[in-house]
Design a protein around this motif. Sequence first.
Motif, PDB file in Angstrom:
ATOM      1  N   VAL A 148      45.023  47.617  31.575  1.00 27.35           N
ATOM      2  CA  VAL A 148      46.166  46.722  31.702  1.00 27.35           C
ATOM      3  C   VAL A 148      46.677  46.816  33.130  1.00 27.35           C
ATOM      4  CG1 VAL A 148      48.489  46.158  30.902  1.00 27.35           C
ATOM      5  CG2 VAL A 148      46.791  47.045  29.282  1.00 27.35           C
ATOM      6  N   VAL A 149      46.926  45.671  33.754  1.00 27.44           N
ATOM      7  CA  VAL A 149      47.471  45.629  35.112  1.00 27.44           C
ATOM      8  C   VAL A 149      48.707  44.745  35.100  1.00 27.44           C
ATOM      9  CG1 VAL A 149      47.074  44.918  37.505  1.00 27.44           C
ATOM     10  CG2 VAL A 149      45.226  45.991  36.203  1.00 27.44           C
ATOM     11  N   SER A 161      49.553  48.481  38.943  1.00 26.61           N
ATOM     12  CA  SER A 161      50.338  47.302  39.295  1.00 26.61           C
ATOM     13  C   SER A 161      49.938  46.756  40.654  1.00 26.61           C
ATOM     14  CB  SER A 161      51.833  47.644  39.307  1.00 26.61           C
ATOM     15  OG  SER A 161      52.112  48.575  40.333  1.00 26.61           O
ATOM     16  N   VAL A 162      50.286  45.491  40.868  1.00 26.73           N
ATOM     17  CA  VAL A 162      50.131  44.828  42.167  1.00 26.73           C
ATOM     18  C   VAL A 162      51.475  44.194  42.510  1.00 26.73           C
ATOM     19  CG1 VAL A 162      48.792  43.223  43.557  1.00 26.73           C
ATOM     20  CG2 VAL A 162      47.749  44.269  41.532  1.00 26.73           C
ATOM     21  N   LEU A 163      52.003  44.543  43.682  1.00 22.01           N
ATOM     22  CA  LEU A 163      53.309  44.043  44.114  1.00 22.01           C
ATOM     23  C   LEU A 163      53.221  43.527  45.549  1.00 22.01           C
ATOM     24  CD1 LEU A 163      55.664  46.863  42.782  1.00 22.01           C
ATOM     25  CD2 LEU A 163      55.823  44.455  42.139  1.00 22.01           C
ATOM     26  N   PRO A 164      54.121  42.621  45.926  1.00 22.50           N
ATOM     27  CA  PRO A 164      54.198  42.228  47.340  1.00 22.50           C
ATOM     28  C   PRO A 164      54.827  43.335  48.159  1.00 22.50           C
ATOM     29  CG  PRO A 164      55.966  41.191  46.096  1.00 22.50           C
ATOM     30  CD  PRO A 164      55.106  41.909  45.088  1.00 22.50           C
ATOM     31  N   ALA A 307      47.301  38.032  41.761  1.00 20.64           N
ATOM     32  CA  ALA A 307      46.574  37.829  40.508  1.00 20.64           C
ATOM     33  C   ALA A 307      45.094  38.130  40.684  1.00 20.64           C
ATOM     34  CB  ALA A 307      46.770  36.398  40.023  1.00 20.64           C
ATOM     35  N   ARG A 308      44.526  37.641  41.771  1.00 19.22           N
ATOM     36  CA  ARG A 308      43.108  37.929  42.034  1.00 19.22           C
ATOM     37  C   ARG A 308      42.869  39.427  42.134  1.00 19.22           C
ATOM     38  NH1 ARG A 308      38.496  35.878  43.858  1.00 19.22           N
ATOM     39  NH2 ARG A 308      39.316  33.755  43.743  1.00 19.22           N
ATOM     40  N   HIS A 309      43.753  40.120  42.822  1.00 13.90           N
ATOM     41  CA  HIS A 309      43.640  41.563  42.962  1.00 13.90           C
ATOM     42  C   HIS A 309      43.680  42.232  41.583  1.00 13.90           C
ATOM     43  CE1 HIS A 309      43.754  44.509  46.287  1.00 13.90           C
ATOM     44  NE2 HIS A 309      44.274  45.332  45.385  1.00 13.90           N
ATOM     45  N   GLY A 310      44.583  41.730  40.713  1.00 15.46           N
ATOM     46  CA  GLY A 310      44.689  42.294  39.377  1.00 15.46           C
ATOM     47  C   GLY A 310      43.418  42.116  38.572  1.00 15.46           C
ATOM     48  N   VAL A 311      42.804  40.929  38.642  1.00 11.24           N
ATOM     49  CA  VAL A 311      41.551  40.689  37.935  1.00 11.24           C
ATOM     50  C   VAL A 311      40.458  41.608  38.471  1.00 11.24           C
ATOM     51  CG1 VAL A 311      39.728  38.998  37.495  1.00 11.24           C
ATOM     52  CG2 VAL A 311      42.121  38.314  37.345  1.00 11.24           C
ATOM     53  N   GLU A 312      40.429  41.804  39.774  1.00  8.27           N
ATOM     54  CA  GLU A 312      39.417  42.691  40.358  1.00  8.27           C
ATOM     55  C   GLU A 312      39.618  44.132  39.914  1.00  8.27           C
ATOM     56  OE1 GLU A 312      39.824  41.874  44.493  1.00  8.27           O
ATOM     57  OE2 GLU A 312      38.690  39.994  44.392  1.00  8.27           O
ATOM     58  N   LEU A 314      40.701  44.881  36.887  1.00  6.26           N
ATOM     59  CA  LEU A 314      40.221  44.887  35.507  1.00  6.26           C
ATOM     60  C   LEU A 314      38.699  44.843  35.430  1.00  6.26           C
ATOM     61  CD1 LEU A 314      42.590  42.387  33.623  1.00  6.26           C
ATOM     62  CD2 LEU A 314      42.744  44.877  33.707  1.00  6.26           C
ATOM     63  N   LEU A 315      38.089  43.987  36.240  1.00  3.79           N
ATOM     64  CA  LEU A 315      36.676  43.661  36.048  1.00  3.79           C
ATOM     65  C   LEU A 315      35.759  44.115  37.177  1.00  3.79           C
ATOM     66  CD1 LEU A 315      37.134  39.985  34.769  1.00  3.79           C
ATOM     67  CD2 LEU A 315      36.975  42.081  33.403  1.00  3.79           C
ATOM     68  N   GLY A 316      36.317  44.392  38.330  1.00  6.63           N
ATOM     69  CA  GLY A 316      35.490  44.730  39.482  1.00  6.63           C
ATOM     70  C   GLY A 316      35.505  46.211  39.814  1.00  6.63           C
ATOM     71  N   ASP A 317      35.368  46.488  41.097  1.00  8.74           N
ATOM     72  CA  ASP A 317      35.258  47.866  41.550  1.00  8.74           C
ATOM     73  C   ASP A 317      36.567  48.429  42.087  1.00  8.74           C
ATOM     74  OD1 ASP A 317      32.538  47.866  40.961  1.00  8.74           O
ATOM     75  OD2 ASP A 317      32.011  47.041  42.928  1.00  8.74           O
ATOM     76  N   ARG A 318      37.635  47.642  42.041  1.00 10.71           N
ATOM     77  CA  ARG A 318      38.904  48.146  42.557  1.00 10.71           C
ATOM     78  C   ARG A 318      39.463  49.235  41.641  1.00 10.71           C
ATOM     79  NH1 ARG A 318      40.912  45.542  46.846  1.00 10.71           N
ATOM     80  NH2 ARG A 318      40.294  43.385  47.231  1.00 10.71           N
ATOM     81  N   GLU A 319      40.053  50.235  42.256  1.00 13.47           N
ATOM     82  CA  GLU A 319      40.643  51.324  41.496  1.00 13.47           C
ATOM     83  C   GLU A 319      41.893  50.827  40.761  1.00 13.47           C
ATOM     84  OE1 GLU A 319      42.615  55.752  42.335  1.00 13.47           O
ATOM     85  OE2 GLU A 319      41.824  54.520  43.972  1.00 13.47           O
ATOM     86  N   LEU A 320      42.069  51.305  39.540  1.00 10.31           N
ATOM     87  CA  LEU A 320      43.298  51.026  38.800  1.00 10.31           C
ATOM     88  C   LEU A 320      44.403  51.885  39.394  1.00 10.31           C
ATOM     89  CD1 LEU A 320      41.869  50.874  35.173  1.00 10.31           C
ATOM     90  CD2 LEU A 320      43.061  49.024  36.346  1.00 10.31           C
ATOM     91  N   ALA A 321      45.257  51.274  40.196  1.00  5.45           N
ATOM     92  CA  ALA A 321      46.250  52.034  40.955  1.00  5.45           C
ATOM     93  C   ALA A 321      47.458  51.148  41.189  1.00  5.45           C
ATOM     94  CB  ALA A 321      45.641  52.494  42.286  1.00  5.45           C
ATOM     95  N   HIS A 322      48.323  51.551  42.121  1.00  4.70           N
ATOM     96  CA  HIS A 322      49.459  50.737  42.543  1.00  4.70           C
ATOM     97  C   HIS A 322      49.148  50.185  43.933  1.00  4.70           C
ATOM     98  CE1 HIS A 322      51.753  52.056  39.141  1.00  4.70           C
ATOM     99  NE2 HIS A 322      51.623  53.312  39.478  1.00  4.70           N
ATOM    100  N   GLU A 323      49.130  48.880  44.053  1.00  5.31           N
ATOM    101  CA  GLU A 323      48.757  48.234  45.310  1.00  5.31           C
ATOM    102  C   GLU A 323      49.903  47.361  45.819  1.00  5.31           C
ATOM    103  OE1 GLU A 323      46.046  48.695  46.957  1.00  5.31           O
ATOM    104  OE2 GLU A 323      44.748  49.728  45.519  1.00  5.31           O
ATOM    105  N   LEU A 324      50.056  47.341  47.146  1.00  8.33           N
ATOM    106  CA  LEU A 324      51.000  46.451  47.811  1.00  8.33           C
ATOM    107  C   LEU A 324      50.205  45.452  48.644  1.00  8.33           C
ATOM    108  CD1 LEU A 324      53.705  48.979  49.098  1.00  8.33           C
ATOM    109  CD2 LEU A 324      53.878  47.460  47.127  1.00  8.33           C
ATOM    110  N   LEU A 325      50.486  44.176  48.462  1.00  5.43           N
ATOM    111  CA  LEU A 325      49.797  43.144  49.232  1.00  5.43           C
ATOM    112  C   LEU A 325      50.749  42.524  50.246  1.00  5.43           C
ATOM    113  CD1 LEU A 325      47.554  41.229  46.682  1.00  5.43           C
ATOM    114  CD2 LEU A 325      47.133  43.358  47.906  1.00  5.43           C
TER     115      LEU A 325
END
Length: 345
Positions: A148-149, A161-164, A307-312, A314-325
Amino acid sequence: MTPPRRATLADVARLAGLSKTAVSLILNDRPGSRLSDEAAERARAAAAQLGYKPNPAAQSLRSGKTRTIGFISDQVTITRFASAMVRGTLRAAKEYDHTVLIAETGDDVSQLAAAFDEMIDRRVDGVIVGLMAARMVDVPSAPHGVPVVIVNGRTPDDLPSVLPDEYAAGRAMASVLMDAGHTRIGFIADIPQIAGDPRRSVTIARRLAGIREALAERGATSFEAVGENWTTALGFAETTRLLADHPEITAFIAGTDGVAFGVYQALSDLGLHVPRDISVVSFDDEELASLVRPGLTTARLPYEQMARHGVEMLLGDRELAHELLPMPVIARDSVRTLIAEPTGR
């Protein structure tokens, strides 16, 4: 008129002159078979000729994956400003060959929980919870193995999570004005009850901190306005008041584009022009920011990219973490560069 029958695995096997098992191994790229390259080529050519597509339900049973993700939002799908989050989710999911199930809940906490349970019942491969305003929400626990992201939000139990990056955006927008020579700046933004309440915002305090720290570091004089709601009416009223008390102000930082539209209106009523007399910058990049004249310089909320970052995640190689864009600065025509510091108007 009866629609054409969908080609089956048996049809492909018959045309290729192979068994159904052999064709299944080839088309699903399953390792361990001893089939020749020539047989594999015949199977793929037959599938292409017949327009054969694997049955998603059967694939799901074999793999334990449904190739679907859930997207649950509060108001994103009905808000034009934030609908880019839906677009980003759909586009990224398509790249991973996944379908998206979408649910809209409003601000009803019970509806969010119900939508989440429905997604889990449909055995989605992951869930994105997308929020229009970056705030803290409660999300039910997901079964083991279902990621879950939270996009544009946080949860008390610290889900990925992904936040600005609002702090960096605050510094950037203050710097836009100071780099243009402005040192006496009106600042319409501060709402203590929102900035201090994560259930209402987990980012606004960071936005304000970035603005204040950047102004202080470079010795700019700021004139702050405190309001109850970030609205056009607030921008109008506080611009009028601040200029009456501090006519030396040469620029305004508006807490949101909505506030900035009120600043524009107040300046027009006072017979002042943007940016000839007063420069204005803001945050969010609503559609009207590009339509007002002059166009408003603002920091864009990266809804689609989050949103794209969140999908990545879930489904890609990105670590499930807290990201700031980053929130990119969208430079338009609302800032004037001062040749020399004015002594007054």
